[in-house]
Design a protein around this motif. Structure first.
Motif, PDB file in Angstrom:
ATOM      1  N   VAL A  87     -32.571 -22.455 -14.971  1.00  0.00           N
ATOM      2  CA  VAL A  87     -33.363 -21.254 -14.688  1.00  0.00           C
ATOM      3  C   VAL A  87     -34.710 -21.641 -14.087  1.00  0.00           C
ATOM      4  CG1 VAL A  87     -34.492 -19.225 -15.684  1.00  0.00           C
ATOM      5  CG2 VAL A  87     -32.237 -19.923 -16.503  1.00  0.00           C
ATOM      6  N   ALA A  88     -35.343 -22.685 -14.648  1.00  0.00           N
ATOM      7  CA  ALA A  88     -36.636 -23.121 -14.140  1.00  0.00           C
ATOM      8  C   ALA A  88     -36.530 -23.571 -12.688  1.00  0.00           C
ATOM      9  CB  ALA A  88     -37.198 -24.237 -15.009  1.00  0.00           C
ATOM     10  N   ALA A  89     -35.499 -24.311 -12.363  1.00  0.00           N
ATOM     11  CA  ALA A  89     -35.327 -24.787 -10.988  1.00  0.00           C
ATOM     12  C   ALA A  89     -35.182 -23.614 -10.023  1.00  0.00           C
ATOM     13  CB  ALA A  89     -34.106 -25.695 -10.903  1.00  0.00           C
ATOM     14  N   ARG A  90     -34.363 -22.635 -10.403  1.00  0.00           N
ATOM     15  CA  ARG A  90     -34.177 -21.460  -9.548  1.00  0.00           C
ATOM     16  C   ARG A  90     -35.469 -20.650  -9.440  1.00  0.00           C
ATOM     17  NH1 ARG A  90     -29.299 -20.880 -12.631  1.00  0.00           N
ATOM     18  NH2 ARG A  90     -30.158 -19.050 -13.692  1.00  0.00           N
ATOM     19  N   ALA A  91     -36.162 -20.479 -10.573  1.00  0.00           N
ATOM     20  CA  ALA A  91     -37.378 -19.665 -10.595  1.00  0.00           C
ATOM     21  C   ALA A  91     -38.473 -20.283  -9.745  1.00  0.00           C
ATOM     22  CB  ALA A  91     -37.866 -19.490 -12.029  1.00  0.00           C
ATOM     23  N   LEU A  92     -38.694 -21.576  -9.896  1.00  0.00           N
ATOM     24  CA  LEU A  92     -39.773 -22.226  -9.161  1.00  0.00           C
ATOM     25  C   LEU A  92     -39.476 -22.264  -7.671  1.00  0.00           C
ATOM     26  CD1 LEU A  92     -40.655 -25.086 -11.672  1.00  0.00           C
ATOM     27  CD2 LEU A  92     -41.750 -22.859 -11.391  1.00  0.00           C
ATOM     28  N   ALA A  93     -38.200 -22.470  -7.327  1.00  0.00           N
ATOM     29  CA  ALA A  93     -37.821 -22.434  -5.908  1.00  0.00           C
ATOM     30  C   ALA A  93     -38.028 -21.029  -5.342  1.00  0.00           C
ATOM     31  CB  ALA A  93     -36.364 -22.868  -5.751  1.00  0.00           C
ATOM     32  N   GLU A  94     -37.644 -20.031  -6.094  1.00  0.00           N
ATOM     33  CA  GLU A  94     -37.773 -18.643  -5.647  1.00  0.00           C
ATOM     34  C   GLU A  94     -39.237 -18.264  -5.452  1.00  0.00           C
ATOM     35  OE1 GLU A  94     -34.950 -15.464  -7.161  1.00  0.00           O
ATOM     36  OE2 GLU A  94     -36.764 -15.017  -8.313  1.00  0.00           O
ATOM     37  N   LEU A  95     -40.080 -18.617  -6.411  1.00  0.00           N
ATOM     38  CA  LEU A  95     -41.504 -18.306  -6.301  1.00  0.00           C
ATOM     39  C   LEU A  95     -42.140 -19.040  -5.129  1.00  0.00           C
ATOM     40  CD1 LEU A  95     -42.426 -18.326 -10.094  1.00  0.00           C
ATOM     41  CD2 LEU A  95     -42.418 -16.332  -8.577  1.00  0.00           C
ATOM     42  N   GLY A  96     -41.704 -20.269  -4.897  1.00  0.00           N
ATOM     43  CA  GLY A  96     -42.211 -21.015  -3.749  1.00  0.00           C
ATOM     44  C   GLY A  96     -41.843 -20.346  -2.435  1.00  0.00           C
ATOM     45  N   GLN A  97     -40.611 -19.863  -2.340  1.00  0.00           N
ATOM     46  CA  GLN A  97     -40.172 -19.170  -1.129  1.00  0.00           C
ATOM     47  C   GLN A  97     -40.934 -17.876  -0.908  1.00  0.00           C
ATOM     48  OE1 GLN A  97     -35.995 -18.730  -1.892  1.00  0.00           O
ATOM     49  NE2 GLN A  97     -35.527 -20.889  -1.552  1.00  0.00           N
ATOM     50  N   GLN A  98     -41.357 -17.254  -1.993  1.00  0.00           N
ATOM     51  CA  GLN A  98     -42.120 -16.010  -1.903  1.00  0.00           C
ATOM     52  C   GLN A  98     -43.599 -16.268  -1.632  1.00  0.00           C
ATOM     53  OE1 GLN A  98     -41.319 -14.253  -5.709  1.00  0.00           O
ATOM     54  NE2 GLN A  98     -39.223 -13.654  -5.187  1.00  0.00           N
ATOM     55  N   GLY A  99     -44.015 -17.526  -1.672  1.00  0.00           N
ATOM     56  CA  GLY A  99     -45.420 -17.850  -1.489  1.00  0.00           C
ATOM     57  C   GLY A  99     -46.266 -17.619  -2.726  1.00  0.00           C
ATOM     58  N   SER A 100     -45.615 -17.435  -3.871  1.00  0.00           N
ATOM     59  CA  SER A 100     -46.337 -17.196  -5.132  1.00  0.00           C
ATOM     60  C   SER A 100     -46.633 -18.538  -5.803  1.00  0.00           C
ATOM     61  CB  SER A 100     -45.504 -16.297  -6.052  1.00  0.00           C
ATOM     62  OG  SER A 100     -45.208 -15.070  -5.437  1.00  0.00           O
ATOM     63  N   TYR A 101     -47.474 -19.316  -5.148  1.00  0.00           N
ATOM     64  CA  TYR A 101     -47.692 -20.692  -5.600  1.00  0.00           C
ATOM     65  C   TYR A 101     -48.438 -20.761  -6.931  1.00  0.00           C
ATOM     66  CZ  TYR A 101     -46.343 -21.488  -0.761  1.00  0.00           C
ATOM     67  OH  TYR A 101     -45.676 -21.480   0.426  1.00  0.00           O
ATOM     68  N   ASP A 102     -49.387 -19.859  -7.150  1.00  0.00           N
ATOM     69  CA  ASP A 102     -50.108 -19.868  -8.424  1.00  0.00           C
ATOM     70  C   ASP A 102     -49.169 -19.552  -9.586  1.00  0.00           C
ATOM     71  OD1 ASP A 102     -52.434 -20.495  -7.131  1.00  0.00           O
ATOM     72  OD2 ASP A 102     -53.233 -18.450  -7.147  1.00  0.00           O
ATOM     73  N   ASP A 103     -48.294 -18.554  -9.377  1.00  0.00           N
ATOM     74  CA  ASP A 103     -47.319 -18.228 -10.422  1.00  0.00           C
ATOM     75  C   ASP A 103     -46.376 -19.396 -10.673  1.00  0.00           C
ATOM     76  OD1 ASP A 103     -48.344 -15.731 -10.790  1.00  0.00           O
ATOM     77  OD2 ASP A 103     -46.813 -14.685  -9.625  1.00  0.00           O
ATOM     78  N   ALA A 104     -45.949 -20.044  -9.586  1.00  0.00           N
ATOM     79  CA  ALA A 104     -45.044 -21.188  -9.723  1.00  0.00           C
ATOM     80  C   ALA A 104     -45.716 -22.316 -10.499  1.00  0.00           C
ATOM     81  CB  ALA A 104     -44.595 -21.671  -8.348  1.00  0.00           C
ATOM     82  N   ALA A 105     -46.986 -22.583 -10.184  1.00  0.00           N
ATOM     83  CA  ALA A 105     -47.706 -23.663 -10.870  1.00  0.00           C
ATOM     84  C   ALA A 105     -47.883 -23.345 -12.355  1.00  0.00           C
ATOM     85  CB  ALA A 105     -49.066 -23.878 -10.204  1.00  0.00           C
ATOM     86  N   SER A 106     -48.231 -22.079 -12.652  1.00  0.00           N
ATOM     87  CA  SER A 106     -48.439 -21.682 -14.044  1.00  0.00           C
ATOM     88  C   SER A 106     -47.143 -21.772 -14.847  1.00  0.00           C
ATOM     89  CB  SER A 106     -49.000 -20.254 -14.091  1.00  0.00           C
ATOM     90  OG  SER A 106     -49.112 -19.800 -15.419  1.00  0.00           O
ATOM     91  N   LEU A 107     -46.058 -21.245 -14.282  1.00  0.00           N
ATOM     92  CA  LEU A 107     -44.775 -21.302 -14.982  1.00  0.00           C
ATOM     93  C   LEU A 107     -44.274 -22.731 -15.105  1.00  0.00           C
ATOM     94  CD1 LEU A 107     -42.745 -18.235 -13.649  1.00  0.00           C
ATOM     95  CD2 LEU A 107     -43.510 -18.644 -15.985  1.00  0.00           C
ATOM     96  N   GLY A 108     -44.475 -23.521 -14.041  1.00  0.00           N
ATOM     97  CA  GLY A 108     -44.058 -24.909 -14.093  1.00  0.00           C
ATOM     98  C   GLY A 108     -44.770 -25.671 -15.186  1.00  0.00           C
ATOM     99  N   GLU A 109     -46.046 -25.411 -15.357  1.00  0.00           N
ATOM    100  CA  GLU A 109     -46.819 -26.080 -16.400  1.00  0.00           C
ATOM    101  C   GLU A 109     -46.314 -25.675 -17.792  1.00  0.00           C
ATOM    102  OE1 GLU A 109     -51.500 -26.603 -17.825  1.00  0.00           O
ATOM    103  OE2 GLU A 109     -51.002 -25.510 -16.004  1.00  0.00           O
ATOM    104  N   ARG A 110     -46.023 -24.376 -17.963  1.00  0.00           N
ATOM    105  CA  ARG A 110     -45.510 -23.908 -19.259  1.00  0.00           C
ATOM    106  C   ARG A 110     -44.140 -24.502 -19.539  1.00  0.00           C
ATOM    107  NH1 ARG A 110     -45.615 -17.647 -19.856  1.00  0.00           N
ATOM    108  NH2 ARG A 110     -44.889 -18.270 -21.922  1.00  0.00           N
ATOM    109  N   TYR A 111     -43.313 -24.555 -18.494  1.00  0.00           N
ATOM    110  CA  TYR A 111     -41.968 -25.109 -18.655  1.00  0.00           C
ATOM    111  C   TYR A 111     -42.022 -26.580 -19.062  1.00  0.00           C
ATOM    112  CZ  TYR A 111     -37.808 -27.560 -17.021  1.00  0.00           C
ATOM    113  OH  TYR A 111     -36.726 -28.405 -16.931  1.00  0.00           O
ATOM    114  N   LEU A 112     -42.887 -27.350 -18.426  1.00  0.00           N
ATOM    115  CA  LEU A 112     -43.001 -28.774 -18.747  1.00  0.00           C
ATOM    116  C   LEU A 112     -43.493 -28.971 -20.188  1.00  0.00           C
ATOM    117  CD1 LEU A 112     -44.497 -30.167 -15.427  1.00  0.00           C
ATOM    118  CD2 LEU A 112     -42.165 -30.480 -16.302  1.00  0.00           C
ATOM    119  N   GLY A 113     -44.231 -27.976 -20.688  1.00  0.00           N
ATOM    120  CA  GLY A 113     -44.730 -28.082 -22.052  1.00  0.00           C
ATOM    121  C   GLY A 113     -43.648 -27.919 -23.102  1.00  0.00           C
ATOM    122  N   VAL A 114     -42.512 -27.329 -22.720  1.00  0.00           N
ATOM    123  CA  VAL A 114     -41.420 -27.138 -23.695  1.00  0.00           C
ATOM    124  C   VAL A 114     -40.165 -27.910 -23.333  1.00  0.00           C
ATOM    125  CG1 VAL A 114     -42.263 -24.839 -24.286  1.00  0.00           C
ATOM    126  CG2 VAL A 114     -40.497 -25.072 -22.539  1.00  0.00           C
ATOM    127  N   ALA A 115     -40.129 -28.452 -22.119  1.00  0.00           N
ATOM    128  CA  ALA A 115     -38.906 -29.146 -21.658  1.00  0.00           C
ATOM    129  C   ALA A 115     -38.689 -30.435 -22.463  1.00  0.00           C
ATOM    130  CB  ALA A 115     -39.014 -29.444 -20.179  1.00  0.00           C
TER     131      ALA A 115
END
Length: 205
Positions: A177-205
């Motif tokens: 899910v994280a891989a799909r979400a971060l790729a999707e947000l990147g394609q949408q240009g939502s880089y801040d959201d991608a960075a924030s979610l990526g950081e949260r994901y790495l904290g629990v992965a």
């Protein structure tokens, strides 16, 4: 207008409340009146007024179980949802989905726009969140899992809810899910959201 008239009638010395009340009431005169009384009593502007909370809590508790589950999912989701993921997240039997949404719409608790459903007013959402019938984490988990299989456009929201629920999905499910979400947000240009979610994901992965 009518809302500003209510503000002046309840608290004429505090016209600085007007913008807060107009924004929070969103055109509902009853909410405006209760918000004005709430602020006049010295309460915090981000709290749900007691009168609004009591009315909505009583209305929600009278709902059939299936309708209440749908309303709670929408309140936790805070975004408009199509019927499919909404019903899945609320574990609503197909034959109860349309009647449940119809009852909620008739009561003014939800609205439908362009085939998607959402809570009708922020104060409704806040009142529902203050009196959930199950833990919020359970609702987040169900929403995240329903959106994870809802296809493109929903993966970022799916990841947010799964992280709120601390749900790892098992066997690498959260990774997918994280891989799909971060790729999707990147394609949408939502880089801040991608960075924030990526950081949260790495904290629990």
């Amino acid at each position: 207008d009518a809302i500003e008239g209510i503000v002046r009638a309840v608290g004429p010395a505090r016209t600085d409340w007007a913008s807060t009340i107009v924004a929070r009431a969103a055109g509902n005169p009853f909410y405006a009146l209760e918000l004005s009384r709430h602020l006049a009593a010295g309460r915090a502007p981000d709290e749900v007024p007691a009168g609004v909370l009591a009315l909505l809590r009583a209305e929600v508790r009278r709902l059939p179980e299936a309708a209440r589950a749908l309303l709670e999912v929408l309140a936790v989701a805070r975004v408009a949802l199509p019927p499919g993921p909404l019903g899945a997240a609320a574990a609503t039997p197909p034959e109860l989905l349309e009647p449940g949404l119809g009852a909620l719409e008739s009561s003014g608790l939800v609205v439908r726009r362009e085939g998607r459903w959402s809570v009708a007013h922020d104060l409704v959402a806040e009142a529902v969140l203050a009196d959930l019938s199950v833990p919020a984490a359970d609702r987040h988990q169900a929403i995240g899992r329903a959106l994870a299989v809802a296809g493109p456009g929903w993966q970022g929201a799916a990841l947010r809810h799964l992280l709120e629920a601390e749900d790892a999905l098992g066997a690498g499910g959260l990774d997918a899910v994280a891989a799909r979400a971060l790729a999707e947000l990147g394609q949408q240009g939502s880089y801040d959201d991608a960075a924030s979610l990526g950081e949260r994901y790495l904290g629990v992965a």
